[in-house]
Scaffold this active site. Structure first.
Site, PDB file in Angstrom:
ATOM      1  N   TYR A   1     -31.609  52.483 -29.562  1.00  0.00           N
ATOM      2  CA  TYR A   1     -30.797  53.415 -28.835  1.00  0.00           C
ATOM      3  C   TYR A   1     -29.198  53.497 -29.071  1.00  0.00           C
ATOM      4  O   TYR A   1     -28.614  54.569 -29.432  1.00  0.00           O
ATOM      5  CB  TYR A   1     -31.150  53.513 -27.491  1.00  0.00           C
ATOM      6  CG  TYR A   1     -30.822  54.686 -26.872  1.00  0.00           C
ATOM      7  CD1 TYR A   1     -31.622  55.920 -26.830  1.00  0.00           C
ATOM      8  CD2 TYR A   1     -29.593  54.708 -25.856  1.00  0.00           C
ATOM      9  CE1 TYR A   1     -31.196  57.238 -25.730  1.00  0.00           C
ATOM     10  CE2 TYR A   1     -29.083  55.815 -25.096  1.00  0.00           C
ATOM     11  CZ  TYR A   1     -29.971  57.021 -25.323  1.00  0.00           C
ATOM     12  OH  TYR A   1     -29.445  58.145 -24.386  1.00  0.00           O
TER      13      TYR A   1
ATOM     14  N   ALA B   1     -28.324  54.287 -32.995  1.00  0.00           N
ATOM     15  CA  ALA B   1     -28.420  55.550 -33.008  1.00  0.00           C
ATOM     16  C   ALA B   1     -27.190  56.416 -32.353  1.00  0.00           C
ATOM     17  O   ALA B   1     -26.718  57.273 -33.302  1.00  0.00           O
ATOM     18  CB  ALA B   1     -29.799  56.112 -32.341  1.00  0.00           C
TER      19      ALA B   1
ATOM     20  N   SER C   1     -35.943  71.944 -22.983  1.00  0.00           N
ATOM     21  CA  SER C   1     -37.067  72.167 -22.001  1.00  0.00           C
ATOM     22  C   SER C   1     -36.800  71.193 -20.828  1.00  0.00           C
ATOM     23  O   SER C   1     -37.420  71.642 -19.638  1.00  0.00           O
ATOM     24  CB  SER C   1     -38.423  71.588 -22.527  1.00  0.00           C
ATOM     25  OG  SER C   1     -38.452  70.460 -23.207  1.00  0.00           O
ATOM     26  N   ARG C   2     -36.191  70.286 -20.666  1.00  0.00           N
ATOM     27  CA  ARG C   2     -35.770  69.067 -19.468  1.00  0.00           C
ATOM     28  C   ARG C   2     -34.724  68.626 -19.507  1.00  0.00           C
ATOM     29  O   ARG C   2     -33.980  68.724 -20.522  1.00  0.00           O
ATOM     30  CB  ARG C   2     -36.994  68.028 -19.623  1.00  0.00           C
ATOM     31  CG  ARG C   2     -38.665  68.478 -19.522  1.00  0.00           C
ATOM     32  CD  ARG C   2     -39.637  67.510 -19.428  1.00  0.00           C
ATOM     33  NE  ARG C   2     -39.839  67.048 -20.627  1.00  0.00           N
ATOM     34  CZ  ARG C   2     -39.599  65.419 -21.058  1.00  0.00           C
ATOM     35  NH1 ARG C   2     -39.320  64.717 -20.244  1.00  0.00           N
ATOM     36  NH2 ARG C   2     -39.765  65.102 -22.173  1.00  0.00           N
TER      37      ARG C   2
HETATM   38  P1  NAP Z   1     -35.551  63.800 -21.146  1.00  0.00           P
HETATM   39  O1  NAP Z   1     -35.127  64.249 -19.552  1.00  0.00           O
HETATM   40  O2  NAP Z   1     -36.287  62.645 -21.190  1.00  0.00           O
HETATM   41  O3  NAP Z   1     -35.785  64.952 -21.946  1.00  0.00           O
HETATM   42  C1  NAP Z   1     -35.784  65.040 -23.248  1.00  0.00           C
HETATM   43  C2  NAP Z   1     -35.947  66.336 -23.941  1.00  0.00           C
HETATM   44  O4  NAP Z   1     -35.781  65.994 -25.450  1.00  0.00           O
HETATM   45  C3  NAP Z   1     -37.083  67.094 -23.603  1.00  0.00           C
HETATM   46  O5  NAP Z   1     -36.633  68.373 -23.675  1.00  0.00           O
HETATM   47  C4  NAP Z   1     -37.955  66.717 -24.958  1.00  0.00           C
HETATM   48  O6  NAP Z   1     -38.907  67.797 -25.285  1.00  0.00           O
HETATM   49  C5  NAP Z   1     -36.983  66.571 -26.017  1.00  0.00           C
HETATM   50  N1  NAP Z   1     -37.428  65.805 -27.269  1.00  0.00           N
HETATM   51  C6  NAP Z   1     -37.723  64.538 -27.211  1.00  0.00           C
HETATM   52  N2  NAP Z   1     -38.304  64.313 -28.632  1.00  0.00           N
HETATM   53  C7  NAP Z   1     -37.935  65.473 -29.184  1.00  0.00           C
HETATM   54  C8  NAP Z   1     -38.196  65.573 -30.657  1.00  0.00           C
HETATM   55  N3  NAP Z   1     -38.758  64.934 -31.575  1.00  0.00           N
HETATM   56  N4  NAP Z   1     -37.855  66.879 -30.991  1.00  0.00           N
HETATM   57  C9  NAP Z   1     -37.346  67.950 -30.219  1.00  0.00           C
HETATM   58  N5  NAP Z   1     -37.250  67.670 -28.865  1.00  0.00           N
HETATM   59  C10 NAP Z   1     -37.459  66.375 -28.524  1.00  0.00           C
HETATM   60  O7  NAP Z   1     -33.759  63.279 -21.462  1.00  0.00           O
HETATM   61  P2  NAP Z   1     -32.470  63.600 -20.925  1.00  0.00           P
HETATM   62  O8  NAP Z   1     -32.364  62.466 -20.045  1.00  0.00           O
HETATM   63  O9  NAP Z   1     -32.369  64.873 -20.500  1.00  0.00           O
HETATM   64  O10 NAP Z   1     -31.572  63.274 -22.164  1.00  0.00           O
HETATM   65  C11 NAP Z   1     -31.073  64.138 -23.193  1.00  0.00           C
HETATM   66  C12 NAP Z   1     -30.224  63.827 -24.181  1.00  0.00           C
HETATM   67  O11 NAP Z   1     -29.214  62.969 -23.362  1.00  0.00           O
HETATM   68  C13 NAP Z   1     -30.893  62.588 -25.068  1.00  0.00           C
HETATM   69  O12 NAP Z   1     -30.170  62.708 -26.295  1.00  0.00           O
HETATM   70  C14 NAP Z   1     -30.311  61.387 -24.459  1.00  0.00           C
HETATM   71  O13 NAP Z   1     -30.368  60.167 -25.444  1.00  0.00           O
HETATM   72  C15 NAP Z   1     -28.941  61.538 -23.766  1.00  0.00           C
HETATM   73  N6  NAP Z   1     -28.509  60.589 -22.736  1.00  0.00           N
HETATM   74  C16 NAP Z   1     -29.120  60.712 -21.387  1.00  0.00           C
HETATM   75  C17 NAP Z   1     -28.676  59.946 -20.483  1.00  0.00           C
HETATM   76  C18 NAP Z   1     -29.458  59.770 -19.023  1.00  0.00           C
HETATM   77  O14 NAP Z   1     -28.964  59.014 -18.218  1.00  0.00           O
HETATM   78  N7  NAP Z   1     -30.401  60.805 -18.885  1.00  0.00           N
HETATM   79  C19 NAP Z   1     -27.530  59.231 -20.759  1.00  0.00           C
HETATM   80  C20 NAP Z   1     -26.718  59.282 -21.899  1.00  0.00           C
HETATM   81  C21 NAP Z   1     -27.289  59.973 -23.067  1.00  0.00           C
HETATM   82  P3  NAP Z   1     -40.346  68.004 -24.499  1.00  0.00           P
HETATM   83  O15 NAP Z   1     -39.911  68.417 -23.000  1.00  0.00           O
HETATM   84  O16 NAP Z   1     -41.046  68.909 -25.221  1.00  0.00           O
HETATM   85  O17 NAP Z   1     -40.887  66.462 -24.332  1.00  0.00           O
END
Ligand code: NAP
Length: 248
Positions: free
Chosen positions: A155, A158, A14-15
């Site tokens: 984090y 995990a 979703s995001r």
């Molecule tokens: P984000 O913008 O915070 O979005 C998180 C997404 O995960 C949202 O769609 C949220 O749904 C969903 N979510 C959270 N808890 C959940 C659950 N229990 N069950 C199902 N869906 C769940 O995060 P992002 O930055 O895009 O990160 C996405 C992935 O990339 C994550 O695994 C994160 O650890 C990884 N990552 C991110 C970065 C970074 O710099 N952003 C770097 C390295 C890795 P809702 O919209 O319904 O809340």
């Protein structure tokens, strides 16, 4: 179209990064299931955008840490769309704190969602992928699973776990031509990193050889590559999408 007649589930679609992955896979012809935890409006916006571009998508609310909800989601997708060909385990959260101040709940939430969530979703699709004789699994880990980060012991643990899980699953499923890989993003501009101060963002940019934070689309393109037949001889790998932050 690379993913014509393929069904893809993107957890946390979703995001942020997951949203960009949904749009990228849909653009290449996949039917996309946008999984989300609670933000229905954001999931609906992704569906509308995909449909406006001529694609097919559906949203399913399921908490990845809850194995029953995950099983129901997979059953719903299979009943409605006939299978699951691509699984992107992207859902993730942060609960940052120094270890000496970390609450048990902060530890447990992050392990349950970021690691057990990947276990739940992967376990629920394996039999199906074996039966289909087709499957691509891409797990979204992080550079901090490789190098650690102060304030992110939960984090990092995990995400390191996700790397081990990726390699083990790749070995278990390789003989059946089901490929399992991971992407390790660096700092990507999403809601997750939105709370970082401008100063800190500039400091981080200074440590990135390519000189900028990543965009969700940077990660989405790498995921689409790993899901495609162009990556047919690649399994058990971690592809860093980090502007050169971690070179190994
Ligand atoms: P984000 O913008 O915070 O979005 C998180 C997404 O995960 C949202 O769609 C949220 O749904 C969903 N979510 C959270 N808890 C959940 C659950 N229990 N069950 C199902 N869906 C769940 O995060 P992002 O930055 O895009 O990160 C996405 C992935 O990339 C994550 O695994 C994160 O650890 C990884 N990552 C991110 C970065 C970074 O710099 N952003 C770097 C390295 C890795 P809702 O919209 O319904 O809340």
């Amino acid at each position: 179209m690379t993913f014509n007649s393929k069904v893809a589930i993107v957890t946390g679609g979703s995001r942020g990064i997951g949203r960009a992955i949904c749009l990228e896979l849909a653009r290449s012809g996949a039917t996309v299931i946008v999984n989300y935890a609670g933000n229905e409006a954001a999931a609906t916006e992704v569906i509308q955008k995909i449909e406006a571009g001529g694609g097919t998508a559906a949203a399913i609310k399921a908490d990845v840490k809850n194995s029953d909800e995950v099983k129901n989601m997979i059953k719903e997708v299979t009943d409605q769309f006939g299978g699951v060909h691509i699984l992107v385990n992207n859902a993730g959260v942060t609960r940052d704190n120094l270890m000496m101040r970390m609450k048990d709940s902060e530890w447990q939430d992050v392990i349950d969602i970021n690691l057990s969530g990947v276990y739940n979703c992967t376990k629920s699709v394996i039999k199906l992928m074996l039966k289909q004789k087709y499957g691509r699994i891409i797990n979204v880990t992080s550079v901090v699973g490789q190098i650690g980060n102060a304030g992110q012991a939960n984090y990092s643990a995990a995400k390191a776990g996700v790397i081990g899980l990726t390699k083990s699953m790749a070995r278990e499923l390789a003989s059946r031509q089901i490929r399992v890989n991971a992407v390790a993003p660096g700092y990507i501009d999403t809601d997750m990193t939105a709370q970082l101060s401008q100063d800190l963002k500039e400091t981080i940019e200074g440590t990135v050889p390519l000189g900028r934070l990543g965009a969700p689309e940077d990660v989405a393109k790498a995921v689409a590559f790993l899901a495609s037949d162009n990556a047919n001889y690649i399994t058990g790998q971690v592809l860093n999408v980090d502007g050169g932050m971690v070179m190994q």
